[in-house]
Write an enzyme that holds these catalytic residues in place. Structure first.
Site, PDB file in Angstrom:
ATOM      1  CE1 TYR A  57      -4.150  -1.838  -0.335  1.00 12.97           C
ATOM      2  CE2 TYR A  57      -2.881  -3.226   0.988  1.00 12.97           C
ATOM      3  CZ  TYR A  57      -4.093  -3.069   0.238  1.00 12.97           C
ATOM      4  OH  TYR A  57      -5.078  -3.852  -0.169  1.00 12.97           O
ATOM      5  NE  ARG A  60      -0.541  -0.275  -6.379  1.00 10.22           N
ATOM      6  CZ  ARG A  60       0.699  -0.839  -6.336  1.00 10.22           C
ATOM      7  NH1 ARG A  60       0.969  -1.887  -5.570  1.00 10.22           N
ATOM      8  NH2 ARG A  60       1.389  -0.615  -7.388  1.00 10.22           N
ATOM      9  CB  VAL A  92      -8.398   2.210  -2.157  1.00  7.56           C
ATOM     10  CG1 VAL A  92      -9.498   1.148  -1.530  1.00  7.56           C
ATOM     11  CG2 VAL A  92      -7.406   1.577  -3.163  1.00  7.56           C
ATOM     12  CG  ASP A  93      -8.514   6.224  -7.439  1.00  6.65           C
ATOM     13  OD1 ASP A  93      -9.631   7.025  -7.178  1.00  6.65           O
ATOM     14  OD2 ASP A  93      -8.917   4.886  -8.120  1.00  6.65           O
ATOM     15  CG  HIS A 108     -14.090  -2.003  -1.176  1.00  2.00           C
ATOM     16  ND1 HIS A 108     -14.103  -2.774  -2.599  1.00  2.00           N
ATOM     17  CD2 HIS A 108     -15.131  -2.662  -0.370  1.00  2.00           C
ATOM     18  CE1 HIS A 108     -15.047  -3.423  -2.606  1.00  2.00           C
ATOM     19  NE2 HIS A 108     -15.749  -3.340  -1.469  1.00  2.00           N
ATOM     20  N   GLY A 174     -17.337   0.792 -14.774  1.00  2.00           N
ATOM     21  CA  GLY A 174     -16.071   0.142 -14.761  1.00  2.00           C
ATOM     22  C   GLY A 174     -16.003  -0.815 -13.248  1.00  2.00           C
ATOM     23  CB  THR A 175     -17.552  -2.512 -10.906  1.00  2.00           C
ATOM     24  OG1 THR A 175     -17.648  -3.646  -9.973  1.00  2.00           O
ATOM     25  CG2 THR A 175     -18.800  -1.796 -10.929  1.00  2.00           C
ATOM     26  CB  SER A 176     -15.775  -7.360 -12.699  1.00  2.00           C
ATOM     27  OG  SER A 176     -15.366  -7.277 -11.191  1.00  2.00           O
TER      28      SER A 176
HETATM   29  P1  OAD Z   1     -12.290  -5.619 -11.435  1.00  2.08           P
HETATM   30  O1  OAD Z   1     -11.059  -5.422 -11.779  1.00  2.08           O
HETATM   31  O2  OAD Z   1     -12.944  -6.668 -10.853  1.00  2.08           O
HETATM   32  O3  OAD Z   1     -13.139  -5.130 -12.548  1.00  2.08           O
HETATM   33  C1  OAD Z   1     -12.900  -3.955 -13.267  1.00  2.08           C
HETATM   34  C2  OAD Z   1     -13.954  -3.748 -14.359  1.00  2.08           C
HETATM   35  O4  OAD Z   1     -13.646  -2.660 -15.222  1.00  2.08           O
HETATM   36  C3  OAD Z   1     -14.005  -4.873 -15.420  1.00  2.08           C
HETATM   37  O5  OAD Z   1     -15.375  -5.025 -15.589  1.00  2.08           O
HETATM   38  C4  OAD Z   1     -13.457  -4.256 -16.747  1.00  2.08           C
HETATM   39  O6  OAD Z   1     -14.269  -4.871 -17.748  1.00  2.08           O
HETATM   40  C5  OAD Z   1     -13.776  -2.724 -16.434  1.00  2.08           C
HETATM   41  N1  OAD Z   1     -12.859  -1.931 -17.213  1.00  2.08           N
HETATM   42  C6  OAD Z   1     -11.447  -2.126 -17.673  1.00  2.08           C
HETATM   43  N2  OAD Z   1     -11.017  -1.264 -18.340  1.00  2.08           N
HETATM   44  C7  OAD Z   1     -12.032  -0.262 -18.250  1.00  2.08           C
HETATM   45  C8  OAD Z   1     -12.092   1.096 -18.918  1.00  2.08           C
HETATM   46  N3  OAD Z   1     -11.237   1.552 -19.433  1.00  2.08           N
HETATM   47  N4  OAD Z   1     -13.442   1.886 -18.464  1.00  2.08           N
HETATM   48  C9  OAD Z   1     -14.314   1.213 -17.723  1.00  2.08           C
HETATM   49  N5  OAD Z   1     -14.263   0.043 -17.604  1.00  2.08           N
HETATM   50  C10 OAD Z   1     -13.215  -0.571 -17.584  1.00  2.08           C
HETATM   51  O7  OAD Z   1     -12.575  -4.232 -10.061  1.00  2.08           O
HETATM   52  P2  OAD Z   1     -13.717  -4.028  -9.422  1.00  2.08           P
HETATM   53  O8  OAD Z   1     -15.039  -4.540  -9.734  1.00  2.08           O
HETATM   54  O9  OAD Z   1     -13.485  -2.418  -8.883  1.00  2.08           O
HETATM   55  O10 OAD Z   1     -11.547  -4.476  -3.421  1.00  2.08           O
HETATM   56  O11 OAD Z   1     -13.277  -4.744  -8.209  1.00  2.08           O
HETATM   57  C11 OAD Z   1     -13.853  -4.767  -6.784  1.00  2.08           C
HETATM   58  C12 OAD Z   1     -13.129  -5.006  -5.742  1.00  2.08           C
HETATM   59  O12 OAD Z   1     -12.181  -6.045  -5.874  1.00  2.08           O
HETATM   60  C13 OAD Z   1     -12.015  -3.820  -5.452  1.00  2.08           C
HETATM   61  O13 OAD Z   1     -12.787  -2.707  -4.721  1.00  2.08           O
HETATM   62  C14 OAD Z   1     -11.166  -4.360  -4.570  1.00  2.08           C
HETATM   63  C15 OAD Z   1     -10.928  -5.878  -5.299  1.00  2.08           C
HETATM   64  O14 OAD Z   1     -10.396  -6.847  -4.639  1.00  2.08           O
HETATM   65  C16 OAD Z   1     -10.534  -4.232  -2.265  1.00  2.08           C
HETATM   66  O15 OAD Z   1      -9.517  -3.933  -2.636  1.00  2.08           O
HETATM   67  C17 OAD Z   1     -11.085  -4.658  -0.920  1.00  2.08           C
END
Ligand code: OAD
Length: 234
Positions: A57, A60, A92-93, A108, A174-176
């Site tokens: 961290y 980061r 977390v940014d 988070h 932008g979240t999976s």
């Molecule tokens: P992920 O890495 O799981 O998902 C990222 C998403 O962003 C995916 O669906 C990609 O398709 C998408 N993506 C990639 N490039 C992109 C772009 N240029 N524009 C828009 N979308 C794009 O990340 P999170 O869903 O945020 O937790 O992950 C959730 C949590 O898992 C995080 O907060 C973290 C991690 O473990 C902790 O650190 C506690």
């Protein structure tokens, strides 16, 4: 008399910061900056190797000094002119804050905060240059990163659910949608309200969600146009 603004609630994940140069979690086979996510983002991992967690961290946090908000963060701030915008972020940014968004809820945790090991309510602001180890004390307290690790509770999920229940428009960027409880926020929207999901590789979502299959910056430009055309001032 001024019209009351509609409440726009936006849930963001790592993808919104990808174009700023911060890597996502699941686009690289479970590796995050070359580390196994469970090593550096779980409670067990922290217990096993706190020195590694501090080091990770620290890096980061230092990297924050090398990145800037992108146009997706900036457009969310601009939407405050027309909507009552609430950002709920898994990130977390601090890029939403630096873009000027006024209401940001971090689910988070935050890289620029540390908290006391002996009192989770004692939170300290730090800077990108701050370097900590398991022996570091702030105001006499041993500290840890203010990050919600896997296996830990998500204290801000309750206020986040309340915000989503009140949304007039809900947007996901932008979240999976792989990590709960954050991924479940979508289920708290009132039926019939517009829901948009911007992601170049979106996860499966319920019917009725409008998917904008684009990167965050391009997708936010499209959404900005749609929202202003359809809804602002209603
Ligand atoms: P992920 O890495 O799981 O998902 C990222 C998403 O962003 C995916 O669906 C990609 O398709 C998408 N993506 C990639 N490039 C992109 C772009 N240029 N524009 C828009 N979308 C794009 O990340 P999170 O869903 O945020 O937790 O992950 C959730 C949590 O898992 C995080 O907060 C973290 C991690 O473990 C902790 O650190 C506690």
């Amino acid at each position: 008399m001024t019209d009351k603004k509609l409440k726009l609630v936006v849930s963001t994940g790592a993808g919104i910061s990808a174009e700023s140069g911060i890597s996502t979690f699941r686009d690289a086979d479970g590796l995050w900056e070359n580390y196994d996510v469970m090593e550096v983002a779980s409670h067990d991992g922290f217990e096993r190797n706190p020195a590694l967690i501090h080091e990770f961290y620290n890096a980061r946090r230092a990297a924050l000094a090398t990145v800037e908000p992108n146009n997706a963060h900036i457009l969310l701030k601009k939407l405050e002119e027309f909507f009552d915008v609430y950002v709920i972020t898994q990130n977390v940014d601090d890029l939403h804050e630096r873009a000027g968004s006024s209401k940001v809820l971090h689910l988070h945790g935050e890289l620029l905060k540390m908290r006391a090991m002996d009192d989770e309510n004692l939170v300290f602001q730090v800077t990108p240059q701050t370097v900590t180890t398991p022996q570091t004390r702030i105001d006499g307290h041993l500290v840890r990163p203010h990050i919600v690790f896997f296996q830990e509770a998500v204290p801000n999920i309750e206020p986040a659910m309340e915000l989503v229940e009140q949304a007039d428009v809900f947007v996901i960027v932008g979240t999976s949608l792989a990590v709960y409880p954050a991924a479940g926020l979508l289920h708290y929207v009132r039926s019939g309200i517009p829901v948009y999901y911007i992601d170049p590789r979106p996860s499966a979502v319920p019917r009725g969600v409008t998917v904008i299959r684009k990167n965050a910056t391009e997708g936010m430009e499209e959404l900005y146009r749609i929202l202003l055309k359809n809804m602002a001032g209603k």
